[in-house]
Design an enzyme around this catalytic site. Structure first.
Site, PDB file in Angstrom:
ATOM      1  N   LYS A  84       5.805  -2.679   6.074  1.00 26.26           N
ATOM      2  CA  LYS A  84       5.269  -2.781   4.715  1.00 26.26           C
ATOM      3  C   LYS A  84       6.192  -3.675   3.894  1.00 26.26           C
ATOM      4  O   LYS A  84       7.404  -3.430   3.817  1.00 26.26           O
ATOM      5  CB  LYS A  84       5.239  -1.379   4.105  1.00 26.26           C
ATOM      6  CG  LYS A  84       4.064  -1.106   3.234  1.00 26.26           C
ATOM      7  CD  LYS A  84       4.102   0.364   2.849  1.00 26.26           C
ATOM      8  CE  LYS A  84       2.982   0.714   1.921  1.00 26.26           C
ATOM      9  NZ  LYS A  84       3.231   1.999   1.274  1.00 26.26           N
TER      10      LYS A  84
HETATM   11  C1  E4P Z   1       0.707   3.620  -0.224  1.00 23.61           C
HETATM   12  O1  E4P Z   1       0.773   2.754   0.601  1.00 23.61           O
HETATM   13  C2  E4P Z   1       1.283   3.476  -1.570  1.00 23.61           C
HETATM   14  O2  E4P Z   1       2.664   3.287  -1.507  1.00 23.61           O
HETATM   15  C3  E4P Z   1       0.924   4.693  -2.397  1.00 23.61           C
HETATM   16  O3  E4P Z   1      -0.460   4.935  -2.266  1.00 23.61           O
HETATM   17  C4  E4P Z   1       1.321   4.551  -3.853  1.00 23.61           C
HETATM   18  O4  E4P Z   1       0.809   5.640  -4.572  1.00 23.61           O
HETATM   19  P1  E4P Z   1       1.288   6.024  -6.054  1.00 23.61           P
HETATM   20  O5  E4P Z   1       0.876   4.935  -6.968  1.00 23.61           O
HETATM   21  O6  E4P Z   1       0.599   7.325  -6.343  1.00 23.61           O
HETATM   22  O7  E4P Z   1       2.788   6.165  -5.990  1.00 23.61           O
END
Ligand code: E4P
Length: 214
Positions: A84
């Protein structure tokens, strides 16, 4: 639509793995930090043992060369690890290089359709638009999914749209209607998607009525 679970918590992953509806897992530094004093490597490997699908592990580096080094290391932890990367300039460059090497990349922190287009061109496997965080600042998060799905459907990019920052069941339903390839969903939202008081009440009554036949 594929369903990923958005957590680094093993109990949460195990619970939904039992139902066979989870296709992958996404983590981020905040989710890993919530788990306390654990090793990132060990946790990602543990997750890969539970779910046989893409498991996103995020780099902490913010500079190209460092991102490559860290990305290759993460990818070496398990064949299902997806690296990522943040959607910044160096992240985009690293996406192209790692993707060319055959490493799967999930571009995160996507907040505009133009960013998504660049990620697709750079060879990303997954593109993660954050809808909840847009809703939080009174911007229509779901419109971003609509625009990205629409743009990608015109071309032949391999990238899949991974709806992220999901806050409630309607986010998932709307993303599915639009044709998002994947939604990554926190544990509490998965529970809310499944539970229905009328199902519980209906079953209770059926079982009560059935006793009358004995
Ligand atoms: C997933 O890949 C993301 O990091 C996550 O959904 C972010 O979510 P949030 O905005 O609730 O922290």
């Amino acid at each position: 639509m594929k369903i990923f679970i958005d957590t680094a918590n093993l109990d949460e992953i195990k619970k939904y793995a039992e139902y066979g509806i989870v296709d992958g897992v996404t983590t981020n530094p905040s989710l890993v930090a919530k788990e306390g004093d654990i090793s990132h490597e060990q946790r990602i490997k543990e997750i890969c043992e539970i779910i046989d699908g893409p498991v996103s592990a995020e780099v902490l580096a913010t500079e190209y060369e460092e991102m490559l080094k860290e990305g290759r290391m993460l990818a070496g932890w398990h064949e299902n690890v997806v690296v990522k990367l943040p959607t910044i300039r160096d992240g985009l460059r690293a996406c192209k290089t790692l993707s060319d090497e055959g490493i799967k990349v999930n571009m995160t922190l996507v907040f505009s359709p133009s960013q998504a287009l660049f990620c697709a061109k750079a060879g990303a496997t997954f593109i993660s638009p954050f809808i909840g965080r847009l809703d939080d600042i009174s911007e229509p998060g779901m419109e971003l999914i609509e625009e990205i799905v629409d743009i990608l459907s015109n071309y032949d990019y391999k990238a899949e749209v991974l709806t992220a920052s999901v806050r409630h069941p309607r986010h998932v339903v709307e993303a599915a209607k639009i044709g998002s390839d994947i939604a990554t969903i926190p544990f509490d939202v998965l529970d809310k998607m499944f539970n229905h008081p009328l199902t519980d009440r209906g079953l209770e009554k059926f079982l009560k009525d059935a006793k009358k036949n004995k």
